[in-house]
Design a protein around this motif. Structure first.
Motif, PDB file in Angstrom:
ATOM      1  N   SER A  93       1.619   5.218  -1.389  1.00 35.66           N
ATOM      2  CA  SER A  93       3.094   5.473  -3.017  1.00 35.66           C
ATOM      3  C   SER A  93       3.499   4.943  -3.548  1.00 35.66           C
ATOM      4  O   SER A  93       3.931   4.491  -5.178  1.00 35.66           O
ATOM      5  CB  SER A  93       3.178   6.921  -2.477  1.00 35.66           C
ATOM      6  OG  SER A  93       2.485   7.760  -2.115  1.00 35.66           O
TER       7      SER A  93
ATOM      8  N   ARG B 274      -5.566   3.427  -2.137  1.00 34.12           N
ATOM      9  CA  ARG B 274      -3.998   3.056  -3.776  1.00 34.12           C
ATOM     10  C   ARG B 274      -4.613   2.436  -4.346  1.00 34.12           C
ATOM     11  O   ARG B 274      -4.228   2.646  -5.706  1.00 34.12           O
ATOM     12  CB  ARG B 274      -3.893   1.528  -2.975  1.00 34.12           C
ATOM     13  CG  ARG B 274      -2.239   0.724  -4.060  1.00 34.12           C
ATOM     14  CD  ARG B 274      -2.483  -0.800  -3.412  1.00 34.12           C
ATOM     15  NE  ARG B 274      -3.419  -1.116  -3.848  1.00 34.12           N
ATOM     16  CZ  ARG B 274      -3.584  -2.843  -3.950  1.00 34.12           C
ATOM     17  NH1 ARG B 274      -2.459  -3.430  -3.030  1.00 34.12           N
ATOM     18  NH2 ARG B 274      -4.490  -3.711  -3.497  1.00 34.12           N
TER      19      ARG B 274
ATOM     20  N   ARG C 250      -3.360   3.341  -8.902  1.00 33.20           N
ATOM     21  CA  ARG C 250      -3.157   3.151  -9.823  1.00 33.20           C
ATOM     22  C   ARG C 250      -4.323   3.443 -10.461  1.00 33.20           C
ATOM     23  O   ARG C 250      -4.246   3.368 -12.179  1.00 33.20           O
ATOM     24  CB  ARG C 250      -3.401   1.798  -9.187  1.00 33.20           C
ATOM     25  CG  ARG C 250      -2.075   1.217  -8.090  1.00 33.20           C
ATOM     26  CD  ARG C 250      -2.506  -0.082  -7.477  1.00 33.20           C
ATOM     27  NE  ARG C 250      -1.298  -0.861  -7.408  1.00 33.20           N
ATOM     28  CZ  ARG C 250      -1.258  -1.542  -6.288  1.00 33.20           C
ATOM     29  NH1 ARG C 250      -2.020  -2.587  -6.690  1.00 33.20           N
ATOM     30  NH2 ARG C 250       0.067  -2.311  -5.706  1.00 33.20           N
TER      31      ARG C 250
ATOM     32  N   VAL D 221       1.897   2.638  -5.955  1.00 34.02           N
ATOM     33  CA  VAL D 221       1.609   3.172  -6.891  1.00 34.02           C
ATOM     34  C   VAL D 221       2.441   3.839  -8.218  1.00 34.02           C
ATOM     35  O   VAL D 221       3.475   4.710  -7.925  1.00 34.02           O
ATOM     36  CB  VAL D 221       0.312   4.483  -6.501  1.00 34.02           C
ATOM     37  CG1 VAL D 221      -0.135   5.538  -7.744  1.00 34.02           C
ATOM     38  CG2 VAL D 221      -0.327   3.902  -6.144  1.00 34.02           C
TER      39      VAL D 221
ATOM     40  N   MET E 236       1.050  -1.309   0.431  1.00 38.32           N
ATOM     41  CA  MET E 236      -0.219  -0.004   0.067  1.00 38.32           C
ATOM     42  C   MET E 236       0.701   1.318  -0.621  1.00 38.32           C
ATOM     43  O   MET E 236       2.384   1.078  -0.101  1.00 38.32           O
ATOM     44  CB  MET E 236      -0.851  -0.184   1.509  1.00 38.32           C
ATOM     45  CG  MET E 236      -0.366  -0.229   2.193  1.00 38.32           C
ATOM     46  SD  MET E 236      -1.315   0.331   3.373  1.00 38.32           S
ATOM     47  CE  MET E 236      -0.184   1.396   5.135  1.00 38.32           C
TER      48      MET E 236
ATOM     49  N   ARG F 294      -7.383   1.774   3.377  1.00 39.27           N
ATOM     50  CA  ARG F 294      -6.295   1.627   3.139  1.00 39.27           C
ATOM     51  C   ARG F 294      -5.975   1.272   1.074  1.00 39.27           C
ATOM     52  O   ARG F 294      -5.378   1.351   0.513  1.00 39.27           O
ATOM     53  CB  ARG F 294      -5.263   1.128   3.640  1.00 39.27           C
ATOM     54  CG  ARG F 294      -4.787   1.348   4.786  1.00 39.27           C
ATOM     55  CD  ARG F 294      -4.170   2.842   4.931  1.00 39.27           C
ATOM     56  NE  ARG F 294      -4.451   3.540   6.504  1.00 39.27           N
ATOM     57  CZ  ARG F 294      -3.422   3.047   7.552  1.00 39.27           C
ATOM     58  NH1 ARG F 294      -2.045   3.032   7.311  1.00 39.27           N
ATOM     59  NH2 ARG F 294      -4.101   4.394   8.140  1.00 39.27           N
TER      60      ARG F 294
END
Length: 177
Positions: free
Chosen positions: A51, A132, A136, A54, A49, A128
């Motif tokens: 940053s 995410r 994405r 991503v 999870m 969470r």
């Protein structure tokens, strides 16, 4: 480093964003496999999870891991065994948390991983992953989040708590939106 020293180091570590590193998913996967091997049956699921999960998003170079467990009692019971396997935790900080337990892993004087132990399927788990997945799926949303993070890192370079708190409304708006 003692738990108290590691917490203080974490709190006072500079907020420094790095360009996306294509090695971050592999770093997550390696730690996921290590955790599953060390603690078979203790995790219901382990997800990447934050940053670093991503693609293309700048981030603090710390891999955020969401460890889904059966209960908060199970989460609390895992803290000491995880600390014996290279993590550190603050008992004082974790005592203030009702919905998770938080641990850090270090290498070469820098944090490499955060492990968030939460009840699998709980609102925290869902939120969470929802955040995410939204980043994405939507490049424009991810770009806005990146811009906000850059602005906040410049505003709060020495205050990680303020940086994190200032992102909360954006996260909330995405998850409630």
């Amino acid at each position: 480093m003692t738990d108290a020293e590691s917490l203080q180091a974490a709190i006072h570590e500079e907020v420094a964003l790095r360009a996306y590193d294509p090695h971050w998913p592999a770093m997550f996967e390696a730690e996921r496999e290590r955790l599953l091997a060390l603690f078979p049956g203790d995790f219901i699921a382990i997800e990447h999870m934050g940053s670093t999960a991503v693609p293309g998003l700048a981030a603090k170079p710390v891999i955020d891991i969401l460890g889904g467990v059966a209960s908060m009692a199970a989460a609390r019971a895992l803290v000491a065994p995880l600390c014996a396997q290279g993590y550190t935790a603050s008992a004082e900080f974790n005592a203030t948390l009702v919905d998770r337990q938080w641990l850090m892993r270090w290498a070469d004087g820098h944090r490499t991983h955060h492990l968030h132990l939460v009840v699998h399927g709980s609102p925290v788990w869902a939120q969470r992953l929802q955040f995410r997945d939204a980043l994405r799926a939507d490049a424009a949303l991810a770009w806005h989040y990146a811009a906000l993070k850059a602005e906040l890192a410049a505003k709060y370079p020495a205050d990680r708590e303020a940086y994190t708190d200032a992102k909360a409304e954006f996260v909330r708006s995405v998850c409630e939106g």
